[in-house]
Design an enzyme around this catalytic site. Structure first.
Site, PDB file in Angstrom:
ATOM      1  N   GLY A 153      76.241  41.137  93.352  1.00 24.90           N
ATOM      2  CA  GLY A 153      75.466  39.903  93.408  1.00 24.90           C
ATOM      3  C   GLY A 153      74.001  40.150  93.660  1.00 24.90           C
ATOM      4  N   GLY A 194      71.747  45.323  86.017  1.00 23.52           N
ATOM      5  CA  GLY A 194      72.830  44.760  85.221  1.00 23.52           C
ATOM      6  C   GLY A 194      73.279  45.669  84.081  1.00 23.52           C
ATOM      7  CE  LYS A 216      50.321  62.482  61.002  1.00 20.79           C
ATOM      8  NZ  LYS A 216      50.205  63.846  61.634  1.00 20.79           N
ATOM      9  CB  SER A 272      41.951  60.148  40.938  1.00 23.54           C
ATOM     10  OG  SER A 272      41.137  59.020  41.152  1.00 23.54           O
ATOM     11  NE  ARG A 298      76.481  36.798  76.728  1.00 21.96           N
ATOM     12  CZ  ARG A 298      75.635  35.832  77.097  1.00 21.96           C
ATOM     13  NH1 ARG A 298      75.373  35.636  78.383  1.00 21.96           N
ATOM     14  NH2 ARG A 298      75.054  35.084  76.184  1.00 21.96           N
ATOM     15  CD  GLU A 324      74.473  30.375  91.589  1.00 20.52           C
ATOM     16  OE1 GLU A 324      74.651  30.317  90.357  1.00 20.52           O
ATOM     17  OE2 GLU A 324      73.443  30.842  92.103  1.00 20.52           O
TER      18      GLU A 324
END
Length: 451
Positions: free
Chosen positions: A80, A11, A333, A387, A15, A154
């Protein structure tokens, strides 16, 4: 009996208002097509065929990334659903087992439901998946007599009496593969849309004296995604399911409605997940860990008893050891945080290995990227990183070594050593007052000139 899977994914999805094929839009971190394939492949099919159309090459690439054995047929014209299924026939020539037809834009069908369809094939030649619709609307209606399915109508072709039927068609069907393709040969396009409906095979089968039946499922399983609004609705259904499963499996969700899972999230028993946590793809959290509020995890592994967050981010390749702590505003990471190690606040640890029971002070950064390549930082067991230390990779800090606060470490630090790498402080008596007075005078003159 051997099973073949036919997934319709041709498809356009107008939309969706997107250049991307509809089935490649993501639900819970994975394309819609991947969800449909996962449900079908849970039945361990011998063959899988995806019928592509719009964006066929992109669809092919995804399907074969999931499994190189997946075959792809191309529907050049969308005429179809029966026409779409027929495109799979050349690839399944000679296959004598059952064929199950699914839809790439219908991601919520459960494997358990498909197993029920497989069981129903023992008593019927053709099995259709149906559901009771709260608002039948545009859905095709299933006309039944007792347990027998007589035909599918349908909505646009239904009579007023047929439109009152609430048992609706999902489009999912299962039949012996040679029989399925034989039935499709007789499907015509004499209908309001001029399309070849897969639904017509039920009436054709009945006319041949074959049996057909319906397996029922919840309506939400059959939700098709044709718009962004329907995609959001499917996401909500998926998340509700996963939250319920997590709670049932012994996970504590403090505020379930605020936790978002990915399609492949794995969480062990006795894990506590606080509010507003997002799990991206590829996350495993083991027994007894705690994921605190407002944390985001993807592509990572969290071991037993570890504590993550609040406000932590674990990116791909983060490996958090048993009892380790990754605290607020910390990002990890491609790094291993060893058992019992602590990275408690305001730090970035990337491309690194942090040893057992090491302590990483606030504001520490592994400077891993030189603008072209990534480099690795290694921190030994029980090391103490002061730190605001910048660790300029590639660099190693040995076991039980220390760095002084505010240091920029560019050379390896041996085991047990203390590294101090900062400019010597100078104190200028009275200079602050003189400097501020001078600046105020300059500001006052500028104000006079502008006035």
């Amino acid at each position: 009996m051997a099973l073949s899977l036919i997934v319709l994914a041709a498809g356009l999805g107008t939309r969706m208002k997107s250049e991307k094929p509809k089935v490649l839009h993501e639900l819970a971190g994975a394309p819609l097509l991947a969800h449909a394939l996962a449900a079908g492949r849970a039945l361990e099919p011998a063959r899988v065929v995806v019928v592509a159309g719009h964006g066929a090459e992109a669809v092919r690439a995804l399907a074969q990334e999931i499994d190189p054995a997946i075959e792809v047929a191309v529907q050049e014209q969308q005429l179809g659903t029966a026409h779409a299924v027929a495109q799979a026939r050349p690839l399944l020539e000679g296959f004598a087992g059952d064929a199950l037809v699914l839809y790439g834009d219908t991601p919520l069908v459960r494997p358990e439901t498909l197993e029920a369809m497989r069981a129903a094939r023992g008593r019927a030649d053709l099995v259709v998946l149906g559901f009771e619709a709260a608002e039948p609307g545009r859905y095709g209606r299933l006309v039944v007599e007792g347990d027998a399915l007589e035909r599918i109508v349908e909505a646009k072709d239904a009579s007023p009496e047929e439109l009152r039927i609430t048992l609706c068609n999902s489009g999912v069907v299962m039949a012996d593969a040679p029989t399925l393709f034989s039935l499709i040969e007789e499907v015509g396009n004499d209908n309001a849309a001029g399309e070849y409906y897969l639904t017509d095979i039920v009436a054709i089968a009945r006319a041949r004296g074959l049996t057909a039946t319906v397996v029922r499922c919840d309506e939400e399983e059959t939700l098709g995604v044709n718009s962004r609004a329907e995609l959001a609705r499917a996401e909500a259904v998926f998340q509700r399911r996963r939250r319920a499963e997590a709670l049932e499996d012994g996970v504590t969700l403090v505020a379930p409605e605020t936790v978002f899972f990915s399609f492949d999230t794995v969480i062990g028993r006795d894990v506590v997940v606080e509010p507003n946590v997002v799990f991206g793809p590829g996350v495993t959290v083991e027994t007894g860990a705690q994921i605190r509020a407002f944390s985001h995890l993807e592509g990572c592994h969290v071991s037993d008893g570890a504590v993550i967050g609040p406000f932590a981010r674990l990116r791909p390749g983060a490996e958090i050891g048993e009892g380790a702590k990754v605290g607020n505003f910390v990002e990890v990471k491609a790094a291993e945080i060893g058992p019992g190690a602590k990275v408690n606040h305001l730090s970035y640890i990337g491309d690194a290995a942090v040893g057992e029971a090491a302590n990483i002070g606030a504001g520490t950064i592994t400077c891993n990227y030189d603008g072209v390549m990534k480099h690795r930082t290694e921190i030994g067991a029980r090391a103490f990183i002061g730190s605001d230390t910048m660790l300029v990779a590639p660099v190693k800090v040995g076991a039980e070594a220390m760095t002084a606060s505010g240091s920029v470490i560019t050379e390896d630090v041996p085991e047990g050593a203390l590294a101090i790498a900062r400019a010597r402080q100078e104190v200028k008596p009275g200079l602050a007052r003189r400097l501020m007075a001078r600046l105020r005078q300059i500001k006052a003159r500028k104000a006079e000139q502008e006035g």
